[in-house]
Design an enzyme around this catalytic site. Structure first.
Site, PDB file in Angstrom:
ATOM      1  N   LYS A   1     -17.260  -5.797 -11.060  1.00  0.00           N
ATOM      2  CA  LYS A   1     -16.417  -6.386 -12.176  1.00  0.00           C
ATOM      3  C   LYS A   1     -17.529  -7.009 -13.258  1.00  0.00           C
ATOM      4  O   LYS A   1     -17.355  -6.659 -14.551  1.00  0.00           O
ATOM      5  CB  LYS A   1     -15.535  -7.411 -11.922  1.00  0.00           C
TER       6      LYS A   1
ATOM      7  N   CYS B   1     -14.477 -13.241 -21.236  1.00  0.00           N
ATOM      8  CA  CYS B   1     -14.898 -12.256 -19.989  1.00  0.00           C
ATOM      9  C   CYS B   1     -16.117 -11.900 -20.547  1.00  0.00           C
ATOM     10  O   CYS B   1     -17.292 -11.784 -19.928  1.00  0.00           O
ATOM     11  CB  CYS B   1     -13.875 -11.083 -20.134  1.00  0.00           C
TER      12      CYS B   1
HETATM   13  N1  SAJ Z   1     -16.211  -5.669 -29.738  1.00  0.00           N
HETATM   14  C1  SAJ Z   1     -16.980  -5.464 -30.574  1.00  0.00           C
HETATM   15  N2  SAJ Z   1     -17.184  -4.202 -30.892  1.00  0.00           N
HETATM   16  C2  SAJ Z   1     -16.574  -3.345 -30.052  1.00  0.00           C
HETATM   17  C3  SAJ Z   1     -15.875  -3.496 -28.930  1.00  0.00           C
HETATM   18  C4  SAJ Z   1     -15.464  -5.021 -28.778  1.00  0.00           C
HETATM   19  O1  SAJ Z   1     -17.574  -6.154 -31.317  1.00  0.00           O
HETATM   20  O2  SAJ Z   1     -16.796  -2.223 -30.298  1.00  0.00           O
HETATM   21  C5  SAJ Z   1     -15.848  -7.169 -29.399  1.00  0.00           C
HETATM   22  C6  SAJ Z   1     -14.399  -7.608 -29.645  1.00  0.00           C
HETATM   23  O3  SAJ Z   1     -14.080  -7.968 -31.009  1.00  0.00           O
HETATM   24  C7  SAJ Z   1     -14.244  -8.994 -28.805  1.00  0.00           C
HETATM   25  C8  SAJ Z   1     -15.406  -8.713 -27.553  1.00  0.00           C
HETATM   26  O4  SAJ Z   1     -16.186  -7.575 -27.927  1.00  0.00           O
HETATM   27  O5  SAJ Z   1     -14.967 -10.123 -29.695  1.00  0.00           O
HETATM   28  C9  SAJ Z   1     -14.816  -8.331 -26.415  1.00  0.00           C
HETATM   29  O6  SAJ Z   1     -13.801  -7.608 -26.661  1.00  0.00           O
HETATM   30  P1  SAJ Z   1     -13.164  -6.158 -25.730  1.00  0.00           P
HETATM   31  O7  SAJ Z   1     -11.971  -5.668 -26.255  1.00  0.00           O
HETATM   32  O8  SAJ Z   1     -14.348  -5.383 -25.597  1.00  0.00           O
HETATM   33  O9  SAJ Z   1     -12.950  -6.920 -24.247  1.00  0.00           O
HETATM   34  P2  SAJ Z   1     -12.157  -8.157 -23.656  1.00  0.00           P
HETATM   35  O10 SAJ Z   1     -13.068  -9.248 -23.705  1.00  0.00           O
HETATM   36  O11 SAJ Z   1     -10.766  -8.356 -24.432  1.00  0.00           O
HETATM   37  O12 SAJ Z   1     -11.818  -7.378 -22.162  1.00  0.00           O
HETATM   38  C10 SAJ Z   1     -13.037  -7.204 -21.148  1.00  0.00           C
HETATM   39  C11 SAJ Z   1     -12.423  -5.682 -20.762  1.00  0.00           C
HETATM   40  N3  SAJ Z   1     -13.613  -5.185 -20.188  1.00  0.00           N
HETATM   41  C12 SAJ Z   1     -13.958  -4.092 -20.338  1.00  0.00           C
HETATM   42  O13 SAJ Z   1     -13.487  -3.241 -21.104  1.00  0.00           O
HETATM   43  C13 SAJ Z   1     -15.175  -3.526 -19.637  1.00  0.00           C
HETATM   44  C14 SAJ Z   1     -11.254  -5.755 -20.018  1.00  0.00           C
HETATM   45  O14 SAJ Z   1     -11.082  -4.722 -19.271  1.00  0.00           O
HETATM   46  C15 SAJ Z   1     -11.272  -6.909 -18.841  1.00  0.00           C
HETATM   47  O15 SAJ Z   1     -10.184  -7.132 -17.986  1.00  0.00           O
HETATM   48  C16 SAJ Z   1     -11.661  -8.315 -19.551  1.00  0.00           C
HETATM   49  O16 SAJ Z   1     -12.873  -8.218 -20.188  1.00  0.00           O
HETATM   50  C17 SAJ Z   1     -11.676  -9.209 -18.477  1.00  0.00           C
HETATM   51  O17 SAJ Z   1     -10.936 -10.047 -18.386  1.00  0.00           O
HETATM   52  O18 SAJ Z   1     -12.651  -9.443 -17.928  1.00  0.00           O
END
Ligand code: SAJ
Length: 417
Positions: free
Chosen positions: A214, A268
């Site tokens: 994870k 996360c």
């Molecule tokens: N972000 C960027 N650029 C991108 C993608 C995301 O700047 O191209 C930023 C988002 O705006 C945000 C952050 O990253 O601030 C995280 O967003 P996210 O959509 O990547 O992820 P989370 O934190 O909402 O959810 C993640 C997910 N993990 C993965 O995709 C590997 C989710 O599957 C997990 O269950 C979750 O963390 C968790 O609870 O751990």
């Protein structure tokens, strides 16, 4: 041990626990949701929800009305106990397991022979075994498992949640689940719960491997976003449009660069990589640098805003978005909040900040005492001349381009190109 599960208790009714409780309840198992907050318990028992997540309101209403989900502030006996509580970072970036251990102590009081205890919270390697040790100490009358046990009284497993906020109900059912048992038998016992509602696969392993799997998933994403953010800094330096660059590079069949932004938020991805770095500080070099790059982004956004405000003689900055990402209300570790905080603290810009966040009615605690910051509606914000998009909410995507035409715009999410 019981393989047929008729009751489950979910400790922690937050962004993961509440949807999990509702999905399990909708699959025919009686669920008791537990939360320390009487307010949350009351909201859930009224068939309402306290978070923004598509379709969750209807599901919770249905299972509460049908008597399948009941909430309370204390654990009750159940076949399966799921712990889904926060694991915050300490000030020194070390994992804080206080909530997990407190939940474990509460569950220990109601444990019965044959129960399964599943830790879903994201935790550092070794935490599930620590939970097992705590349960063993609290309940010397029960036999807790070790890695070779086949006949322990209680099964203990880690099944990390992997759902994406905004798509939680779909991903809860469709994603594969990694189920790490303290022993292989424990993993098998925990699997009997997920089989009830999961369309994805159950992948069985050890608790330690599941814990690191994870953390690795989120660290992988953090490193990938840091790469995109680093590219945006390089592009600023050499005068190239980073969005066009990424779009072109992504035409390569084996390249898939993510989107740069104002930083990485949420509970996360902005947190979990530190759990790895804490366990193996000398080895986790790239992971730590990626964290630093992503953490540095809000200050870079603020520097740009200060310059734009000065160049354009502007005394108000309109910032769109506070959530950590699009179309949710979650503001934990949000880079947008950090941006506002840094503007307020800036000595180079002494004007006002107006903020739009469609998912809230009042400013969050971190910002409420800042006298230069005001929450306003979108139309009001768009009257100002310097506009900064911090979150790619749908409401902001659909702002008409005419309204932005004569404005100075810093679009950190690339939604108005
Ligand atoms: N972000 C960027 N650029 C991108 C993608 C995301 O700047 O191209 C930023 C988002 O705006 C945000 C952050 O990253 O601030 C995280 O967003 P996210 O959509 O990547 O992820 P989370 O934190 O909402 O959810 C993640 C997910 N993990 C993965 O995709 C590997 C989710 O599957 C997990 O269950 C979750 O963390 C968790 O609870 O751990």
């Amino acid at each position: 041990m019981t393989d047929r599960i008729s009751t489950a208790a979910v400790v922690g009714l937050g962004y993961v626990g509440l949807p999990t409780a509702a999905i399990i309840a909708s699959s025919g198992i009686k669920v008791h949701g537990v939360d320390l907050s009487q307010d949350i318990v009351d909201v859930v028992n009224a068939g309402d929800i306290h978070i923004v997540e598509p379709d969750l309101d209807e599901l919770v209403r249905n299972v509460v009305e049908g008597g399948q989900l009941v909430a309370g502030t204390r654990p009750v006996p159940a076949d399966v106990h799921i712990i889904a509580v926060p694991t915050p970072l300490g000030a020194d970036k070390s994992p804080n397991l206080d909530y997990v251990l407190a939940a474990g102590r509460a569950v220990a009081t109601v444990l019965e022979k044959g129960n399964v205890v599943i830790l879903e919270s994201t935790v550092p390697v070794g935490a599930t075994e620590a939970l097992r040790d705590l349960l063993a100490e609290a309940r010397p009358d029960l036999c807790l498992p070790n890695q070779d046990s086949t006949d322990a009284d209680i099964a203990v497993a880690h099944c990390p949640e992997r759902v994406l906020p905004g798509s939680v109900l779909k991903e809860l059912v469709e994603n594969d689940r990694v189920i790490g048992g303290v022993s292989p038998t424990c993993a098998q016992k925990a699997k009997s719960l997920y089989e009830v509602f999961l369309k994805g696969e159950c992948l069985l392993t050890s608790a330690r491997t599941a814990e690191l799997a994870k953390l690795s998933e989120n660290a992988y994403r953090d490193v990938s976003i840091a790469f995109a953010n680093e590219l945006s800094l390089i592009c600023d330096e050499v005068g190239v449009d980073v969005r066009e660059l990424i779009q072109l590079a992504n035409h390569h069949p084996r390249v898939n660069i993510l989107n740069p932004g104002p930083g990485v938020g949420g509970h996360c991805i902005a947190v979990d990589p530190w759990f790895i770095a804490h366990s193996a500080p000398d080895q986790a070099r790239m992971i730590s640098v990626a964290r630093d790059i992503n953490d540095s982004m809000p200050a870079i956004v603020v520097k740009k805003l200060e310059n734009l405000a000065l160049e354009n003689n502007v005394d108000t900055i309109a910032c769109l978005g506070l959530a950590y990402k699009a179309d949710i209300d979650d503001m934990r570790e949000s880079p947008a909040i950090e941006v506002i905080r840094l503007i307020d603290a800036s000595t180079n810009f002494t004007g006002r900040v107006v903020v739009v966040e469609p998912n809230i009615d009042e400013l969050p605690e971190e910002l409420s005492s800042l006298t230069t910051v005001e929450l306003v509606g979108l139309d009001d914000a768009l009257q100002h001349n310097l506009i900064c998009c911090l979150v790619d909410h749908n409401e902001f995507r659909s702002v008409s381009r005419e309204k932005l035409q004569k404005k100075v715009v810093l679009d950190t999410r690339g939604i108005w190109q």
